[in-house]
Design a protein around this motif. Structure first.
Motif, PDB file in Angstrom:
ATOM      1  N   CYS A  34     -43.491 -18.018  56.576  1.00 18.85           N
ATOM      2  CA  CYS A  34     -43.832 -17.598  55.210  1.00 18.85           C
ATOM      3  C   CYS A  34     -45.342 -17.700  54.984  1.00 18.85           C
ATOM      4  O   CYS A  34     -45.960 -16.798  54.412  1.00 18.85           O
ATOM      5  CB  CYS A  34     -43.078 -18.459  54.200  1.00 18.85           C
ATOM      6  N   ASP A  89     -41.345  -8.866  47.179  1.00 20.44           N
ATOM      7  CA  ASP A  89     -40.254  -9.749  46.778  1.00 20.44           C
ATOM      8  C   ASP A  89     -39.119  -9.799  47.787  1.00 20.44           C
ATOM      9  O   ASP A  89     -38.534 -10.847  48.009  1.00 20.44           O
ATOM     10  CB  ASP A  89     -39.716  -9.341  45.406  1.00 20.44           C
ATOM     11  N   HIS A 104     -42.376 -16.380  41.622  1.00 20.90           N
ATOM     12  CA  HIS A 104     -41.702 -15.174  41.133  1.00 20.90           C
ATOM     13  C   HIS A 104     -42.588 -13.942  41.122  1.00 20.90           C
ATOM     14  O   HIS A 104     -42.099 -12.828  41.210  1.00 20.90           O
ATOM     15  CB  HIS A 104     -41.100 -15.408  39.743  1.00 20.90           C
ATOM     16  N   GLU A 142     -38.247 -19.414  45.058  1.00 18.85           N
ATOM     17  CA  GLU A 142     -38.359 -18.114  44.389  1.00 18.85           C
ATOM     18  C   GLU A 142     -38.775 -18.261  42.934  1.00 18.85           C
ATOM     19  O   GLU A 142     -39.547 -17.456  42.419  1.00 18.85           O
ATOM     20  CB  GLU A 142     -37.053 -17.345  44.512  1.00 18.85           C
ATOM     21  N   THR A 152     -37.990 -13.190  49.446  1.00 27.20           N
ATOM     22  CA  THR A 152     -36.614 -13.646  49.236  1.00 27.20           C
ATOM     23  C   THR A 152     -35.945 -13.969  50.569  1.00 27.20           C
ATOM     24  O   THR A 152     -35.255 -14.983  50.698  1.00 27.20           O
ATOM     25  CB  THR A 152     -35.815 -12.581  48.467  1.00 27.20           C
ATOM     26  N   ALA A 191     -37.513 -17.180  51.905  1.00 24.84           N
ATOM     27  CA  ALA A 191     -37.035 -18.332  51.129  1.00 24.84           C
ATOM     28  C   ALA A 191     -35.612 -18.700  51.536  1.00 24.84           C
ATOM     29  O   ALA A 191     -35.270 -19.876  51.646  1.00 24.84           O
ATOM     30  CB  ALA A 191     -37.108 -18.033  49.635  1.00 24.84           C
ATOM     31  N   GLN A 192     -34.781 -17.685  51.787  1.00 20.35           N
ATOM     32  CA  GLN A 192     -33.418 -17.949  52.252  1.00 20.35           C
ATOM     33  C   GLN A 192     -33.436 -18.578  53.644  1.00 20.35           C
ATOM     34  O   GLN A 192     -32.645 -19.474  53.937  1.00 20.35           O
ATOM     35  CB  GLN A 192     -32.584 -16.664  52.252  1.00 20.35           C
TER      36      GLN A 192
END
Length: 131
Positions: A126, A84, A79, A75, A88, A91-92
């Motif tokens: 992703c 987002d 950024h 992240e 997010t 990414a988690q």
């Protein structure tokens, strides 16, 4: 006349140099490329171990620890990405997949392949959205 031409050429070359310098300063550090490069390198090393059938538990653990550290930076590296909330979440998912792989503590190449499949799936998810 000769001096006027030389003056114009000098101004033109100076302007080009200034534009090039400003462009170089604006680029900053390509942190996102660095994060992806390190992650790709670690996954490639793990894949190589598996293909050579030389799976060392200590080396696997070290590579997964590096992947975990890099996944924690996803992240921060990206950024300014469009969606987002979705990034997010993805990414988690990556961090969770790396933690699950670490928890499995693979010691064989077959176990390493299973652990890597979860990580690879999150990378693909992703990249399908943001690449």
């Amino acid at each position: 006349m000769k001096y006027v031409v030389l003056l114009l050429v000098g101004l033109f070359v100076g302007a080009l140099g200034a534009i090039a310098g400003i462009g170089a300063l604006r680029q900053g550090t390509p942190y996102d490329d660095a994060v992806m490069t390190v992650m790709s390198q670690q996954m490639g090393a793990l894949r190589g171990m598996r293909e050579r059938n030389q799976c060392n538990a200590g080396e696997i653990e070290r590579r997964f620890a590096l992947l975990g550290a890099i996944a924690a930076e996803a992240e921060a590296a990206f950024h300014a990405i469009g969606d987002d909330a979705q990034f997010t979440r993805l990414a988690q998912d990556l961090r969770d997949a790396v933690q699950a792989a670490q928890a499995q503590q693979p010691t064989t190449c077959d176990a390493l392949g299973q652990a890597m499949s979860g990580i690879g799936g999150t990378c693909k998810a992703c990249h399908d959205v943001f690449r």
